[in-house]
Design a protein around this motif. Structure first.
Motif, PDB file in Angstrom:
ATOM      1  N   LEU B  18       0.837  -1.199   0.000  1.00 48.27           N
ATOM      2  CA  LEU B  18       0.000   0.000   0.000  1.00 48.27           C
ATOM      3  C   LEU B  18       0.869   1.246   0.000  1.00 48.27           C
ATOM      4  CD1 LEU B  18      -2.448  -1.057   2.870  1.00 48.27           C
ATOM      5  CD2 LEU B  18      -2.659  -1.491   0.432  1.00 48.27           C
ATOM      6  N   LYS B  19       0.489   2.221  -0.807  1.00 50.07           N
ATOM      7  CA  LYS B  19       1.284   3.450  -0.873  1.00 50.07           C
ATOM      8  C   LYS B  19       0.420   4.628  -1.279  1.00 50.07           C
ATOM      9  CE  LYS B  19       4.789   6.174  -1.082  1.00 50.07           C
ATOM     10  NZ  LYS B  19       5.562   6.553   0.095  1.00 50.07           N
ATOM     11  N   VAL B  20       0.584   5.755  -0.602  1.00 47.84           N
ATOM     12  CA  VAL B  20      -0.069   6.998  -1.027  1.00 47.84           C
ATOM     13  C   VAL B  20       0.998   8.063  -1.211  1.00 47.84           C
ATOM     14  CG1 VAL B  20      -0.523   7.839   1.347  1.00 47.84           C
ATOM     15  CG2 VAL B  20      -1.942   8.634  -0.566  1.00 47.84           C
ATOM     16  N   ASP B  21       0.860   8.880  -2.240  1.00 48.05           N
ATOM     17  CA  ASP B  21       1.738  10.032  -2.457  1.00 48.05           C
ATOM     18  C   ASP B  21       0.903  11.205  -2.953  1.00 48.05           C
ATOM     19  OD1 ASP B  21       4.471   9.778  -1.800  1.00 48.05           O
ATOM     20  OD2 ASP B  21       4.820   8.480  -3.516  1.00 48.05           O
ATOM     21  N   PRO B  22       1.199  12.402  -2.440  1.00 46.22           N
ATOM     22  CA  PRO B  22       0.560  13.600  -2.983  1.00 46.22           C
ATOM     23  C   PRO B  22       1.356  14.134  -4.167  1.00 46.22           C
ATOM     24  CG  PRO B  22       1.878  14.206  -1.101  1.00 46.22           C
ATOM     25  CD  PRO B  22       2.089  12.717  -1.317  1.00 46.22           C
ATOM     26  N   LEU B  24       1.491  17.832  -5.965  1.00 51.91           N
ATOM     27  CA  LEU B  24       0.969  19.139  -5.563  1.00 51.91           C
ATOM     28  C   LEU B  24       1.416  20.234  -6.508  1.00 51.91           C
ATOM     29  CD1 LEU B  24       1.892  18.676  -1.781  1.00 51.91           C
ATOM     30  CD2 LEU B  24      -0.339  18.268  -2.839  1.00 51.91           C
ATOM     31  N   ARG B  46       4.305   8.500  -9.273  1.00 56.38           N
ATOM     32  CA  ARG B  46       5.083   8.717  -8.049  1.00 56.38           C
ATOM     33  C   ARG B  46       4.894   7.575  -7.036  1.00 56.38           C
ATOM     34  NH1 ARG B  46       6.878  12.954  -5.495  1.00 56.38           N
ATOM     35  NH2 ARG B  46       5.151  13.080  -4.029  1.00 56.38           N
ATOM     36  N   ASP B  50       7.373   3.641  -5.789  1.00 53.12           N
ATOM     37  CA  ASP B  50       7.633   2.977  -4.506  1.00 53.12           C
ATOM     38  C   ASP B  50       7.235   1.507  -4.570  1.00 53.12           C
ATOM     39  OD1 ASP B  50       8.516   5.134  -2.544  1.00 53.12           O
ATOM     40  OD2 ASP B  50       6.760   6.050  -3.433  1.00 53.12           O
ATOM     41  N   SER B  64      -7.738  10.955  -4.618  1.00 52.30           N
ATOM     42  CA  SER B  64      -8.398  12.033  -3.886  1.00 52.30           C
ATOM     43  C   SER B  64      -7.909  13.338  -4.485  1.00 52.30           C
ATOM     44  CB  SER B  64      -8.066  11.950  -2.388  1.00 52.30           C
ATOM     45  OG  SER B  64      -8.863  12.865  -1.665  1.00 52.30           O
ATOM     46  N   ALA B 107      -4.352  19.522  -6.247  1.00 58.18           N
ATOM     47  CA  ALA B 107      -3.613  18.481  -5.527  1.00 58.18           C
ATOM     48  C   ALA B 107      -4.217  17.131  -5.874  1.00 58.18           C
ATOM     49  CB  ALA B 107      -3.676  18.719  -4.018  1.00 58.18           C
ATOM     50  N   HIS B 109      -3.923  13.181  -4.686  1.00 60.11           N
ATOM     51  CA  HIS B 109      -3.390  12.197  -3.746  1.00 60.11           C
ATOM     52  C   HIS B 109      -3.754  10.822  -4.299  1.00 60.11           C
ATOM     53  CE1 HIS B 109      -2.603  15.161  -0.437  1.00 60.11           C
ATOM     54  NE2 HIS B 109      -3.468  15.841  -1.161  1.00 60.11           N
ATOM     55  N   THR B 111      -3.470   6.759  -4.117  1.00 59.10           N
ATOM     56  CA  THR B 111      -3.151   5.563  -3.334  1.00 59.10           C
ATOM     57  C   THR B 111      -3.075   4.371  -4.271  1.00 59.10           C
ATOM     58  OG1 THR B 111      -4.375   6.402  -1.427  1.00 59.10           O
ATOM     59  CG2 THR B 111      -3.917   4.030  -1.468  1.00 59.10           C
TER      60      THR B 111
END
Lengths: 286, 286
Positions: B18-22, B24, B46, B50, B64, B107, B109, B111
């Motif tokens: 699992l990975k989240v990155d913003p 921006l 991005r 990972d 998001s 922005a 986000h 996941t």
């Protein structure tokens, strides 16, 4: 944690349930609020409420955090600890995330990975003609405090799912009772008739109505942020579901019924129907 | 889609990643950029980078999205379609999301839920003394364009994992070669010696160096946003991994070695070592 990604192990097949929701300064909490625990809790609970509508147990959470320049690191730590605690209290775990600084406003984007206890999770699309509309809790006046303090109805959803009673459709109420119930009806291609006298009105809706001059029912139907659970069930499920609610000590009410057709209608005591518009509708009825 | 949550079915046990990155505005892309496809691609790539570092196939994505007031709906649709396309091109699927309007800046986000092809995914913590540091691609000058166009090294990671050759640790380079390689060394409680003459320097780093007056190696070590993959492998893995890279037509280079101790060092042609500071260090060496 520690690596860039979270690694999680599934101990059984899905269905997994995925949900992300933003919780934004100036929209979901007051600009400049320093109440880290309330903000953290709301950010975790908003997407968890959607999991409840699929009878899913929250398992793994990710947090993508944007903090304004100059936010004290100790406060950020308090916020993240608050997120961790809120996740644990739902039986889940914060497994990863990302913090971006120099943001124009505080924003928390929480993703939940949960698992439904049902092989076929509830959907908003499978209500049937003749189904009843049931709801947990009471509606309206959330802005007086409940919008910060609400508990997502996970416990209630899992208990209702475990009862084995058929539930055809479900949705959580974030945008307003009439609006979200109407979405369930529309997704199921049905008409919904709400019984005006049966809508559970929260005490906060009555207090708010004294200030606004609107009818309490107006607030119950349209305020939003109730985070209660709506269910469409066949009438034969009602006794078993009510017993389950009583055993687990939560309120479950019958609000209306689904019929062939479309739209949302409000029935008065005499049975006369009036259409409910999605927004700003209530003054015309009450 | 359609319901508030995405429901996904796992066809085997984990490990899930699992990975989240913003991503921006003003930080990861220019303020006011209207290049929806480039922004969408970067937002998807991005966090996928990972996943590559854990030999994971991207499976399910959530978006998001925060959009400023007045953003044309057609542009938002183009952006979301761009996210969908970028997800599909990685072999994954956008399964849900949320759009908030009236944001102070754009922005995204994203996941990713992926699945590692390895029972025990690579970690940054398990490099061993004597391991070699290998890297895909070349480094530096990303801001001249690669930061918008990079491909996460999913294909390369899956090929290397499938080779069966031992890989002890891995990380992707987002913040800079020296910084991210140093994190891998620190997480493994080891010293890393980089061979100055072996660092693959991107043509863009040489072009940028002509403008900045810095040495190209300085850019390669510290620019960041390379999104290349670093691997710590025992020397015996090297021939097999190089054959795999050749067969799959990607560049794999040997940059240095891990030793007992701590810190990151740069070795010149004569073998003399100089410590590499995490930031702003390069002018002292080259």
């Amino acid at each position: 944690m520690g690596d860039d990604c979270a690694v999680v192990r599934a101990d059984a097949d899905g269905p997994w349930v995925l949900k992300v929701d933003p919780t934004l300064e100036g929209q979901h909490f007051e600009v400049g609020s320093r109440d880290a625990l309330a903000i953290a809790r709301k950010a975790v609970h908003r997407p968890a409420s959607d999991l409840a509508a699929l009878a899913a147990q929250p398992c793994f959470a990710l947090l993508s955090l944007e903090v304004p320049r100059g936010t004290p690191p100790s406060w950020i730590r308090q916020l993240i600890r608050g997120v961790e605690t809120a996740c644990r209290r739902l039986g889940g775990e914060l497994v990863g995330g990302h913090t971006a600084s120099s943001a124009p406003r505080l924003a928390l984007h929480v993703t939940w990975v949960g698992r439904s206890v049902l092989r076929r999770p509830w959907s908003r699309r499978r209500a049937r003609p003749g189904d009843l509309l049931l709801a947990t809790g009471a509606f309206g006046g959330s802005r007086l405090g409940k919008h910060r303090r609400f508990q997502p109805r996970i416990r209630e959803a899992l208990a209702l799912a475990a009862s084995g009673e058929p539930v055809h459709a479900a949705v959580d109420v974030s945008d307003g009772l009439a609006l979200d119930a109407g979405r369930l009806a529309a997704a199921s291609h049905l008409r919904l008739v709400l019984e005006a006298g049966e809508i559970p009105i929260a005490p906060a809706a009555r207090r708010l109505a004294q200030r606004t001059g609107e009818h309490p029912l107006s607030h119950a139907l349209s305020d939003g942020e109730d985070y209660e659970l709506l269910l469409a069930t066949p009438p034969r499920s009602l006794p078993g579901l009510l017993r389950t609610a009583k055993r687990h000590r939560f309120v479950l009410s019958r609000l209306g019924r689904f019929e062939h057709g479309s739209g949302v209608y409000l029935a008065d005591e005499a049975g006369a129907l009036a259409p409910v518009e999605p927004r700003g509708y209530v003054q015309r009825f009450v």
